[in-house]
Design a protein around this motif. Structure first.
Motif, PDB file in Angstrom:
ATOM      1  N   ALA A 263       0.826  -1.210   0.000  1.00  0.00           N
ATOM      2  CA  ALA A 263       0.000   0.000   0.000  1.00  0.00           C
ATOM      3  C   ALA A 263       0.857   1.256   0.000  1.00  0.00           C
ATOM      4  O   ALA A 263       0.484   2.272  -0.597  1.00  0.00           O
ATOM      5  N   VAL A 264       2.024   1.187   0.666  1.00  0.00           N
ATOM      6  CA  VAL A 264       2.897   2.365   0.764  1.00  0.00           C
ATOM      7  C   VAL A 264       3.844   2.434  -0.430  1.00  0.00           C
ATOM      8  O   VAL A 264       3.907   3.434  -1.144  1.00  0.00           O
ATOM      9  N   GLN A 265       4.593   1.364  -0.664  1.00  0.00           N
ATOM     10  CA  GLN A 265       5.640   1.395  -1.675  1.00  0.00           C
ATOM     11  C   GLN A 265       5.141   0.983  -3.056  1.00  0.00           C
ATOM     12  O   GLN A 265       5.586   1.525  -4.067  1.00  0.00           O
ATOM     13  N   GLY A 266       4.234   0.006  -3.085  1.00  0.00           N
ATOM     14  CA  GLY A 266       3.765  -0.492  -4.375  1.00  0.00           C
ATOM     15  C   GLY A 266       2.761   0.426  -5.046  1.00  0.00           C
ATOM     16  O   GLY A 266       2.911   0.795  -6.218  1.00  0.00           O
ATOM     17  N   PHE A 267       1.706   0.823  -4.286  1.00  0.00           N
ATOM     18  CA  PHE A 267       0.623   1.619  -4.858  1.00  0.00           C
ATOM     19  C   PHE A 267       0.680   3.099  -4.476  1.00  0.00           C
ATOM     20  O   PHE A 267       0.055   3.929  -5.131  1.00  0.00           O
ATOM     21  N   GLY A 268       1.388   3.435  -3.399  1.00  0.00           N
ATOM     22  CA  GLY A 268       1.448   4.823  -2.948  1.00  0.00           C
ATOM     23  C   GLY A 268       0.149   5.315  -2.340  1.00  0.00           C
ATOM     24  O   GLY A 268      -0.128   6.519  -2.348  1.00  0.00           O
ATOM     25  N   TRP A 269      -0.650   4.413  -1.779  1.00  0.00           N
ATOM     26  CA  TRP A 269      -1.941   4.794  -1.199  1.00  0.00           C
ATOM     27  C   TRP A 269      -1.786   5.481   0.149  1.00  0.00           C
ATOM     28  O   TRP A 269      -2.559   6.367   0.497  1.00  0.00           O
ATOM     29  N   LEU A 270      -0.803   5.057   0.938  1.00  0.00           N
ATOM     30  CA  LEU A 270      -0.625   5.544   2.311  1.00  0.00           C
ATOM     31  C   LEU A 270       0.818   5.965   2.537  1.00  0.00           C
ATOM     32  O   LEU A 270       1.728   5.577   1.793  1.00  0.00           O
ATOM     33  N   GLN A 271       1.017   6.749   3.601  1.00  0.00           N
ATOM     34  CA  GLN A 271       2.345   7.027   4.113  1.00  0.00           C
ATOM     35  C   GLN A 271       2.712   5.939   5.124  1.00  0.00           C
ATOM     36  O   GLN A 271       1.828   5.308   5.707  1.00  0.00           O
ATOM     37  N   PRO A 272       4.010   5.703   5.390  1.00  0.00           N
ATOM     38  CA  PRO A 272       4.396   4.588   6.259  1.00  0.00           C
ATOM     39  C   PRO A 272       3.704   4.583   7.624  1.00  0.00           C
ATOM     40  O   PRO A 272       3.205   3.558   8.070  1.00  0.00           O
ATOM     41  N   GLY A 273       3.678   5.738   8.293  1.00  0.00           N
ATOM     42  CA  GLY A 273       3.094   5.775   9.628  1.00  0.00           C
ATOM     43  C   GLY A 273       1.593   5.597   9.655  1.00  0.00           C
ATOM     44  O   GLY A 273       1.013   5.267  10.708  1.00  0.00           O
ATOM     45  N   GLU A 274       0.931   5.780   8.525  1.00  0.00           N
ATOM     46  CA  GLU A 274      -0.531   5.701   8.506  1.00  0.00           C
ATOM     47  C   GLU A 274      -1.033   4.278   8.697  1.00  0.00           C
ATOM     48  O   GLU A 274      -2.151   4.066   9.178  1.00  0.00           O
ATOM     49  N   MET A 275      -0.217   3.272   8.336  1.00  0.00           N
ATOM     50  CA  MET A 275      -0.651   1.898   8.562  1.00  0.00           C
ATOM     51  C   MET A 275      -0.756   1.607  10.051  1.00  0.00           C
ATOM     52  O   MET A 275      -1.683   0.918  10.507  1.00  0.00           O
ATOM     53  N   ALA A 276       0.178   2.130  10.836  1.00  0.00           N
ATOM     54  CA  ALA A 276       0.088   1.973  12.287  1.00  0.00           C
ATOM     55  C   ALA A 276      -1.146   2.684  12.827  1.00  0.00           C
ATOM     56  O   ALA A 276      -1.797   2.204  13.768  1.00  0.00           O
ATOM     57  N   ASP A 277      -1.474   3.842  12.256  1.00  0.00           N
ATOM     58  CA  ASP A 277      -2.703   4.539  12.658  1.00  0.00           C
ATOM     59  C   ASP A 277      -3.928   3.662  12.405  1.00  0.00           C
ATOM     60  O   ASP A 277      -4.825   3.562  13.249  1.00  0.00           O
ATOM     61  N   GLY A 278      -3.964   3.038  11.225  1.00  0.00           N
ATOM     62  CA  GLY A 278      -5.101   2.186  10.885  1.00  0.00           C
ATOM     63  C   GLY A 278      -5.227   1.007  11.826  1.00  0.00           C
ATOM     64  O   GLY A 278      -6.338   0.661  12.260  1.00  0.00           O
ATOM     65  N   LEU A 279      -4.114   0.383  12.177  1.00  0.00           N
ATOM     66  CA  LEU A 279      -4.176  -0.739  13.110  1.00  0.00           C
ATOM     67  C   LEU A 279      -4.627  -0.271  14.484  1.00  0.00           C
ATOM     68  O   LEU A 279      -5.373  -0.970  15.176  1.00  0.00           O
ATOM     69  N   GLY A 280      -4.206   0.927  14.876  1.00  0.00           N
ATOM     70  CA  GLY A 280      -4.678   1.471  16.143  1.00  0.00           C
ATOM     71  C   GLY A 280      -6.187   1.654  16.159  1.00  0.00           C
ATOM     72  O   GLY A 280      -6.851   1.359  17.158  1.00  0.00           O
ATOM     73  N   LEU A 281      -6.750   2.136  15.057  1.00  0.00           N
ATOM     74  CA  LEU A 281      -8.206   2.266  14.964  1.00  0.00           C
ATOM     75  C   LEU A 281      -8.879   0.897  15.040  1.00  0.00           C
ATOM     76  O   LEU A 281      -9.893   0.728  15.723  1.00  0.00           O
ATOM     77  N   ALA A 282      -8.319  -0.073  14.324  1.00  0.00           N
ATOM     78  CA  ALA A 282      -8.911  -1.408  14.324  1.00  0.00           C
ATOM     79  C   ALA A 282      -8.835  -2.056  15.701  1.00  0.00           C
ATOM     80  O   ALA A 282      -9.727  -2.820  16.088  1.00  0.00           O
ATOM     81  N   GLU A 283      -7.780  -1.762  16.466  1.00  0.00           N
ATOM     82  CA  GLU A 283      -7.634  -2.331  17.806  1.00  0.00           C
ATOM     83  C   GLU A 283      -8.716  -1.826  18.759  1.00  0.00           C
ATOM     84  O   GLU A 283      -9.069  -2.504  19.726  1.00  0.00           O
ATOM     85  N   THR A 284      -9.226  -0.633  18.524  1.00  0.00           N
ATOM     86  CA  THR A 284     -10.178  -0.023  19.464  1.00  0.00           C
ATOM     87  C   THR A 284     -11.625  -0.292  19.080  1.00  0.00           C
ATOM     88  O   THR A 284     -12.531   0.204  19.756  1.00  0.00           O
TER      89      THR A 284
END
Length: 438
Positions: A263-284
């Motif tokens: 998502a970050v390197q292949g498609f450029g959809w997200l920035q690196p830190g945003e994946m951790a943000d998404g997992l944080g949302l999913a955890e809650t």
């Protein structure tokens, strides 16, 4: 398997119970499986202990979230296809709606100072949570030297050699099946096994499920191709997450590094830190942690919305992602559930699963290292040294605030043994204080 009476499990009662489970299913797979056990085995006696554990082992053989698939199997066992569909959907829908709202808020607020400060703490907490998941799974899965070697090999193959994630999963499964036939003790497999059940094999029901759910799985992709073309971001989203649905052995943590890198390197959809943000949302939120895929799908479409508005494109991206992530889960259950007794007796299949589980530890170690680099350093480069891919963090970009918050989260997770939600809350508050005050 013993057959349980279902007179006390009317369809309306099933709907109410699984809606309750869907709303309360926090805590990842372990918490969700424990919740269903209490509600369905201990309190209501809808499923026997033996059947529940047998079905859980069966779901571990399948790609995708095992807790959601277990819920689908229980619904199928009690009320056939409509019961499985209702139970599986109710397990997913509450969390999917919450993640959708949070993803929309994230998309519009991500550049605000207070929001970035808040997620500084969330990223740090997620790092501690992933480390906890790594240690917990390693302690349970790596009970032989051979399994430990598989885990190390998977880590090296991903982190240093940059080999494709599907190749690691499929390769580990093939190795496990071969080893199970000649050295089952290397995988801690028990010798012998139960007698294969008698009776006709359920080919007809399996074929029907494959056709029906294959069409359901492919339907939105056909619509996207016909209206927007295969060059549109929605096609890329659907194709990528369809592929992911086939190789997501080991849960969300196992597949997250591969998903993040693509998502970050292949498609450029997200920035690196945003994946951790998404997992944080999913955890809650309740529901499977793999719902983090919906966060990625929303942002990918939101940021390349043509011909729609960003919000509408985000809705389509999130909806398509959820569809192609969970439609395969229903396909696996409805096609293979009638074979559960036979699959439970397949030693080679068990060997393949044991090897994949061991390799998943290395996959999660890769995720942990990847997260640590991108949380603790603002800039991380890559260099190629022969066959090796090396990450090169910029030491001047070291973030002492994230490091301090990650250390605090580790103390709360491992020392105080706080829940995930409490740790995320405290770390987010700490991020606000450090991010806005300094």
């Amino acid at each position: 398997m013993s057959v349980m009476p279902t007179t006390n499990a009317s369809f309306s009662h099933l709907l109410r119970v699984f809606l309750r489970i869907g709303l309360l299913s926090f805590g990842g797979p372990a918490g969700q499986i424990a919740l269903m056990h209490r509600e369905l085995v201990e309190d209501r006696h809808w499923v026997s202990e033996e059947d529940y554990l047998h079905a859980l082992n069966f779901c571990h053989l399948l790609p995708g979230p095992e807790a959601q698939q277990l819920a689908t199997w229980i619904g199928w066992r009690l009320h056939g296809w409509r019961g499985g569909l209702a139970a599986g959907l109710l397990f997913v829908i509450p969390g999917a709606l919450v993640i959708l709202v949070l993803s929309a808020l994230y998309a519009v607020a991500a550049n605000l100072d207070w929001f970035e400060a808040l997620f500084l703490g969330v990223k740090a907490a997620v790092l501690a949570i992933v480390v906890q998941a790594l240690l917990r799974i390693a302690g349970r899965a790596l009970n032989t030297r051979f399994k430990q070697g598989l885990a190390v090999g998977a880590f090296v193959a991903l982190f240093l050699l940059d080999l494709p994630f599907p190749l690691i999963v499929l390769g580990a499964g093939a190795i496990g099946m071969a080893v199970a036939a000649i050295r089952p003790e290397w995988l801690a497999l028990k010798q012998g096994g139960s007698v294969l059940p008698s009776g006709p094999r359920p080919w007809r029901s399996t074929a029907q499920a494959l056709v029906i759910w294959g069409v359901i799985w492919a339907a939105p992709m056909v619509l996207v191709a016909a209206t927007l073309g295969t060059g549109h971001v929605l096609w890329d989203i659907g194709a990528f997450f369809s592929q992911l649905a086939v190789v997501t052995f080991g849960g969300a943590y196992a597949v997250l590094a591969y998903m993040a890198q693509e998502a970050v390197q292949g498609f450029g959809w997200l920035q690196p830190g945003e994946m951790a943000d998404g997992l944080g949302l999913a955890e809650t939120t309740p529901g499977p942690l793999i719902m983090v895929t919906q966060f990625v799908g929303y942002l990918a479409a939101y940021r390349a919305p043509e011909p729609f508005t960003p919000f509408v494109a985000g809705l389509f991206g999130a909806g398509l992602t959820t569809w192609v992530t969970f439609a395969p889960c229903f396909l696996w259950i409805f096609a293979l559930a009638p074979w559960i007794d036979r699959l439970g007796s397949a030693v080679r299949l068990k060997g393949g699963l044991a090897a994949v589980t061991a390799a998943v530890v290395g996959v999660i170690a890769n995720l942990t290292a990847w997260f640590a680099l991108h949380v603790l350093f603002a800039t991380v480069g890559e260099t190629q040294a022969g066959l090796l891919r090396l990450y090169t963090p910029d030491w001047l970009s070291f973030d002492w605030r994230a490091t301090l918050l990650a250390a605090l989260a580790c103390v709360l997770v491992f020392g105080a043994k706080w829940s995930v939600v409490r740790v995320l809350g405290v770390a987010a508050l700490g991020g606000l204080v450090l991010g806005l005050a300094i």
